[in-house]
Design a protein around this motif. Structure first.
Motif, PDB file in Angstrom:
ATOM      1  N   TRP A 295      77.546  28.553   4.971  1.00  0.00           N
ATOM      2  CA  TRP A 295      76.270  29.186   4.041  1.00  0.00           C
ATOM      3  C   TRP A 295      75.195  28.385   3.905  1.00  0.00           C
ATOM      4  CZ3 TRP A 295      81.548  27.840   2.367  1.00  0.00           C
ATOM      5  CH2 TRP A 295      81.455  26.692   2.664  1.00  0.00           C
ATOM      6  N   ARG A 296      73.893  28.936   3.574  1.00  0.00           N
ATOM      7  CA  ARG A 296      73.070  28.019   3.231  1.00  0.00           C
ATOM      8  C   ARG A 296      72.611  27.162   2.264  1.00  0.00           C
ATOM      9  NH1 ARG A 296      71.616  33.146   5.764  1.00  0.00           N
ATOM     10  NH2 ARG A 296      70.633  34.112   3.156  1.00  0.00           N
ATOM     11  N   GLU A 297      73.284  28.203   1.339  1.00  0.00           N
ATOM     12  CA  GLU A 297      73.095  27.016   0.204  1.00  0.00           C
ATOM     13  C   GLU A 297      74.303  26.598  -0.678  1.00  0.00           C
ATOM     14  OE1 GLU A 297      71.094  27.438  -4.696  1.00  0.00           O
ATOM     15  OE2 GLU A 297      70.906  29.154  -3.059  1.00  0.00           O
TER      16      GLU A 297
ATOM     17  N   ASP B 205      75.001  41.787  11.580  1.00  0.00           N
ATOM     18  CA  ASP B 205      74.982  42.211  12.488  1.00  0.00           C
ATOM     19  C   ASP B 205      74.439  40.337  13.055  1.00  0.00           C
ATOM     20  OD1 ASP B 205      73.252  42.273  15.106  1.00  0.00           O
ATOM     21  OD2 ASP B 205      71.632  43.597  13.887  1.00  0.00           O
ATOM     22  N   ARG B 206      72.659  39.782  12.840  1.00  0.00           N
ATOM     23  CA  ARG B 206      72.931  38.187  13.759  1.00  0.00           C
ATOM     24  C   ARG B 206      73.370  37.624  12.350  1.00  0.00           C
ATOM     25  NH1 ARG B 206      67.170  39.772  15.033  1.00  0.00           N
ATOM     26  NH2 ARG B 206      66.945  41.055  13.379  1.00  0.00           N
ATOM     27  N   ASP B 207      73.311  38.016  10.621  1.00  0.00           N
ATOM     28  CA  ASP B 207      73.312  37.503   9.125  1.00  0.00           C
ATOM     29  C   ASP B 207      74.364  37.854   8.620  1.00  0.00           C
ATOM     30  OD1 ASP B 207      71.944  35.128   8.442  1.00  0.00           O
ATOM     31  OD2 ASP B 207      70.809  35.393   7.104  1.00  0.00           O
ATOM     32  N   GLY B 208      74.385  37.289   7.590  1.00  0.00           N
ATOM     33  CA  GLY B 208      75.402  37.062   6.533  1.00  0.00           C
ATOM     34  C   GLY B 208      76.900  37.510   6.570  1.00  0.00           C
ATOM     35  N   ILE B 209      77.534  38.130   5.662  1.00  0.00           N
ATOM     36  CA  ILE B 209      79.699  38.316   6.080  1.00  0.00           C
ATOM     37  C   ILE B 209      79.336  39.262   7.073  1.00  0.00           C
ATOM     38  CG2 ILE B 209      81.495  38.243   4.697  1.00  0.00           C
ATOM     39  CD1 ILE B 209      79.831  36.959   2.746  1.00  0.00           C
ATOM     40  N   ILE B 210      80.777  38.858   8.156  1.00  0.00           N
ATOM     41  CA  ILE B 210      80.571  40.255   9.085  1.00  0.00           C
ATOM     42  C   ILE B 210      82.742  40.145   8.385  1.00  0.00           C
ATOM     43  CG2 ILE B 210      81.394  40.142  11.374  1.00  0.00           C
ATOM     44  CD1 ILE B 210      78.546  38.570  12.035  1.00  0.00           C
TER      45      ILE B 210
ATOM     46  N   ARG C 250      77.213  30.130  -1.157  1.00  0.00           N
ATOM     47  CA  ARG C 250      78.727  29.594  -1.144  1.00  0.00           C
ATOM     48  C   ARG C 250      79.750  30.705  -2.024  1.00  0.00           C
ATOM     49  NH1 ARG C 250      81.324  23.831  -1.864  1.00  0.00           N
ATOM     50  NH2 ARG C 250      83.991  23.835  -1.160  1.00  0.00           N
ATOM     51  N   SER C 251      79.330  30.157  -3.142  1.00  0.00           N
ATOM     52  CA  SER C 251      79.635  31.343  -4.219  1.00  0.00           C
ATOM     53  C   SER C 251      80.225  32.596  -3.207  1.00  0.00           C
ATOM     54  CB  SER C 251      79.442  31.234  -5.706  1.00  0.00           C
ATOM     55  OG  SER C 251      78.204  32.147  -5.116  1.00  0.00           O
ATOM     56  N   GLU C 252      79.619  32.472  -2.471  1.00  0.00           N
ATOM     57  CA  GLU C 252      79.191  34.077  -2.848  1.00  0.00           C
ATOM     58  C   GLU C 252      80.079  34.605  -0.927  1.00  0.00           C
ATOM     59  OE1 GLU C 252      75.156  35.096  -0.481  1.00  0.00           O
ATOM     60  OE2 GLU C 252      74.403  35.723  -2.356  1.00  0.00           O
ATOM     61  N   ALA C 253      79.720  33.071  -0.162  1.00  0.00           N
ATOM     62  CA  ALA C 253      81.018  33.213   0.488  1.00  0.00           C
ATOM     63  C   ALA C 253      82.897  33.309  -0.275  1.00  0.00           C
ATOM     64  CB  ALA C 253      81.034  32.403   1.692  1.00  0.00           C
ATOM     65  N   LYS C 254      82.905  32.435  -1.052  1.00  0.00           N
ATOM     66  CA  LYS C 254      84.331  32.413  -2.178  1.00  0.00           C
ATOM     67  C   LYS C 254      84.374  33.964  -2.317  1.00  0.00           C
ATOM     68  CE  LYS C 254      86.317  30.066  -5.431  1.00  0.00           C
ATOM     69  NZ  LYS C 254      86.369  28.949  -6.743  1.00  0.00           N
ATOM     70  N   THR C 255      83.689  34.696  -3.800  1.00  0.00           N
ATOM     71  CA  THR C 255      83.406  36.048  -3.913  1.00  0.00           C
ATOM     72  C   THR C 255      83.899  36.941  -2.231  1.00  0.00           C
ATOM     73  OG1 THR C 255      81.763  35.785  -5.336  1.00  0.00           O
ATOM     74  CG2 THR C 255      83.014  38.137  -4.448  1.00  0.00           C
ATOM     75  N   ALA C 256      83.690  36.513  -1.669  1.00  0.00           N
ATOM     76  CA  ALA C 256      83.782  37.224  -0.543  1.00  0.00           C
ATOM     77  C   ALA C 256      85.445  37.707   0.015  1.00  0.00           C
ATOM     78  CB  ALA C 256      83.365  37.215   0.998  1.00  0.00           C
ATOM     79  N   VAL C 257      85.978  36.191   0.033  1.00  0.00           N
ATOM     80  CA  VAL C 257      87.410  35.544   0.628  1.00  0.00           C
ATOM     81  C   VAL C 257      88.294  36.120  -1.131  1.00  0.00           C
ATOM     82  CG1 VAL C 257      89.467  34.348   0.812  1.00  0.00           C
ATOM     83  CG2 VAL C 257      86.781  33.784   2.036  1.00  0.00           C
ATOM     84  N   GLN C 258      87.759  35.909  -2.094  1.00  0.00           N
ATOM     85  CA  GLN C 258      88.910  36.334  -2.820  1.00  0.00           C
ATOM     86  C   GLN C 258      88.722  37.994  -2.951  1.00  0.00           C
ATOM     87  OE1 GLN C 258      86.779  33.821  -5.979  1.00  0.00           O
ATOM     88  NE2 GLN C 258      88.032  32.726  -6.013  1.00  0.00           N
ATOM     89  N   THR C 259      87.646  38.897  -2.481  1.00  0.00           N
ATOM     90  CA  THR C 259      87.593  40.311  -2.450  1.00  0.00           C
ATOM     91  C   THR C 259      88.520  40.877  -1.744  1.00  0.00           C
ATOM     92  OG1 THR C 259      85.791  40.202  -2.898  1.00  0.00           O
ATOM     93  CG2 THR C 259      86.334  42.184  -1.545  1.00  0.00           C
ATOM     94  N   ALA C 260      88.950  40.291  -0.233  1.00  0.00           N
ATOM     95  CA  ALA C 260      89.661  40.802   0.852  1.00  0.00           C
ATOM     96  C   ALA C 260      91.150  39.919   0.082  1.00  0.00           C
ATOM     97  CB  ALA C 260      89.597  39.332   2.230  1.00  0.00           C
ATOM     98  N   GLN C 261      91.320  39.488  -0.321  1.00  0.00           N
ATOM     99  CA  GLN C 261      92.517  38.625  -0.621  1.00  0.00           C
ATOM    100  C   GLN C 261      93.458  39.983  -1.706  1.00  0.00           C
ATOM    101  OE1 GLN C 261      91.739  34.370  -1.891  1.00  0.00           O
ATOM    102  NE2 GLN C 261      93.027  34.066  -0.307  1.00  0.00           N
TER     103      GLN C 261
ATOM    104  N   THR D  22      89.160  39.217   8.883  1.00  0.00           N
ATOM    105  CA  THR D  22      88.660  37.321   9.283  1.00  0.00           C
ATOM    106  C   THR D  22      87.090  37.874   8.628  1.00  0.00           C
ATOM    107  OG1 THR D  22      90.220  37.509  11.559  1.00  0.00           O
ATOM    108  CG2 THR D  22      87.784  36.834  11.491  1.00  0.00           C
ATOM    109  N   LEU D  23      86.953  36.791   8.424  1.00  0.00           N
ATOM    110  CA  LEU D  23      85.675  36.585   7.567  1.00  0.00           C
ATOM    111  C   LEU D  23      85.090  34.903   8.598  1.00  0.00           C
ATOM    112  CD1 LEU D  23      86.594  36.707   3.643  1.00  0.00           C
ATOM    113  CD2 LEU D  23      85.886  38.854   5.215  1.00  0.00           C
ATOM    114  N   SER D  24      83.833  35.806   9.097  1.00  0.00           N
ATOM    115  CA  SER D  24      82.701  35.252   9.760  1.00  0.00           C
ATOM    116  C   SER D  24      81.511  35.092   9.531  1.00  0.00           C
ATOM    117  CB  SER D  24      82.946  35.486  11.551  1.00  0.00           C
ATOM    118  OG  SER D  24      82.598  36.454  11.628  1.00  0.00           O
ATOM    119  N   GLY D  25      81.108  34.852  10.227  1.00  0.00           N
ATOM    120  CA  GLY D  25      79.225  35.115   9.508  1.00  0.00           C
ATOM    121  C   GLY D  25      78.522  33.763   8.754  1.00  0.00           C
ATOM    122  N   GLN D  26      77.406  34.122   7.706  1.00  0.00           N
ATOM    123  CA  GLN D  26      76.844  32.758   7.161  1.00  0.00           C
ATOM    124  C   GLN D  26      76.722  33.843   5.603  1.00  0.00           C
ATOM    125  OE1 GLN D  26      73.235  31.597   7.789  1.00  0.00           O
ATOM    126  NE2 GLN D  26      74.211  29.400   8.156  1.00  0.00           N
ATOM    127  N   ALA D  27      76.914  33.329   4.792  1.00  0.00           N
ATOM    128  CA  ALA D  27      75.918  33.604   3.505  1.00  0.00           C
ATOM    129  C   ALA D  27      75.335  32.802   2.886  1.00  0.00           C
ATOM    130  CB  ALA D  27      77.519  33.595   2.879  1.00  0.00           C
ATOM    131  N   GLY D  28      74.308  33.574   1.939  1.00  0.00           N
ATOM    132  CA  GLY D  28      73.374  33.051   1.575  1.00  0.00           C
ATOM    133  C   GLY D  28      73.285  31.847   0.921  1.00  0.00           C
TER     134      GLY D  28
END
Length: 237
Positions: free
Chosen positions: A222-224, A175-180, A197-208, A189-195
């Motif tokens: 990402w915020r942190e 919705d308004r926050d997190g990985i879309i 950076r490691s979570e964003a990296k994991t999301a990309v690797q998961t999709a791949q 396509t992965l967009s949005g904001q993760a809490g």
């Protein structure tokens, strides 16, 4: 959920016995509309593969039977050197049973192997199909390049579901926050904001890693930043 060879293979397998004569093999291939068949022994275990090409050696070297000389083209010779079959052609031309005509050992794969594993085996051995065998070495299916392509025909909603399942729930929000997560024609396509950076990296690797994903486009923030990048140091000689 990982896609395995069992999920995409063809379960109908036409085999020939190791002592099957030349004409019977030709009839099996022509009648069933197949280009190759596993060769099995008396215990139904796969010991090799016999193909149309193996049978066609009879015609290729037929001139030798009438006293004329024949040498394969340079292109054919090079291909056989690369595949390690440079001495097989003339020998097979003189054979009359499946055991003498076949390529052995057969390139096989487990029904529980991953799609990636099957694709790597095909590439490593230069083959278009693999014989699927059970733990006793008996045939249970055939998996071809075309079968592996089926995963790219998966519905976008199903692909999205598989990607979402692999991303930790605390990092995902639609919705308004997190990985879309969005999928169109197999492209994620992965967009949005993760809490983090490691979570964003994991999301990309998961999709791949999801079978059938054509590509992954990342538009994440990402915020942190919790990913530590070590400085590169160079030792002087």
């Amino acid at each position: 959920m990982r896609t395995t060879v069992k999920d995409v293979m063809t379960t109908r397998v036409t085999t020939v016995r190791e002592h099957a004569p030349f004409r019977d093999i030709a009839e099996v291939l022509v009648t069933n509309g197949i280009s190759a068949a596993p060769v099995v022994d008396g215990d139904d275990r796969v010991i090799g593969v016999v193909s149309e090409g193996d049978l066609m050696r009879k015609e290729e070297f037929r001139e030798q039977y009438s006293g004329e000389s024949y040498r394969p083209s340079r292109r054919s010779q090079l291909r056989r050197w690369i595949t390690g079959q440079h001495e097989a052609g003339e020998r097979k031309a003189a054979e009359n049973t499946a055991a003498g005509l076949m390529d052995a050992p057969a390139v096989t794969v487990s029904p529980f192997a991953s799609i990636s594993r099957a694709a790597r085996l095909m590439d490593e051995h230069g083959v278009k199909r693999l014989i699927v065998v059970d733990d006793q070495g008996r045939p249970s299916g055939i998996v071809s390049r075309r079968d592996l392509l089926k995963m790219y025909l998966r519905d976008d909603d199903e692909t999205r579901r598989r990607v979402v399942e692999g991303i930790p729930s605390h990092a995902r929000w639609d919705d308004r926050d997190g990985i879309i997560v969005e999928v169109h024609d197999g492209i994620v396509t992965l967009s949005g904001q993760a809490g983090r950076r490691s979570e964003a990296k994991t999301a990309v690797q998961t999709a791949q890693r999801v079978e059938g994903v054509v590509d992954v486009h990342e538009a994440l923030s990402w915020r942190e930043d919790d990913v530590v990048t070590l400085p590169v140091t160079w030792d002087r000689p």
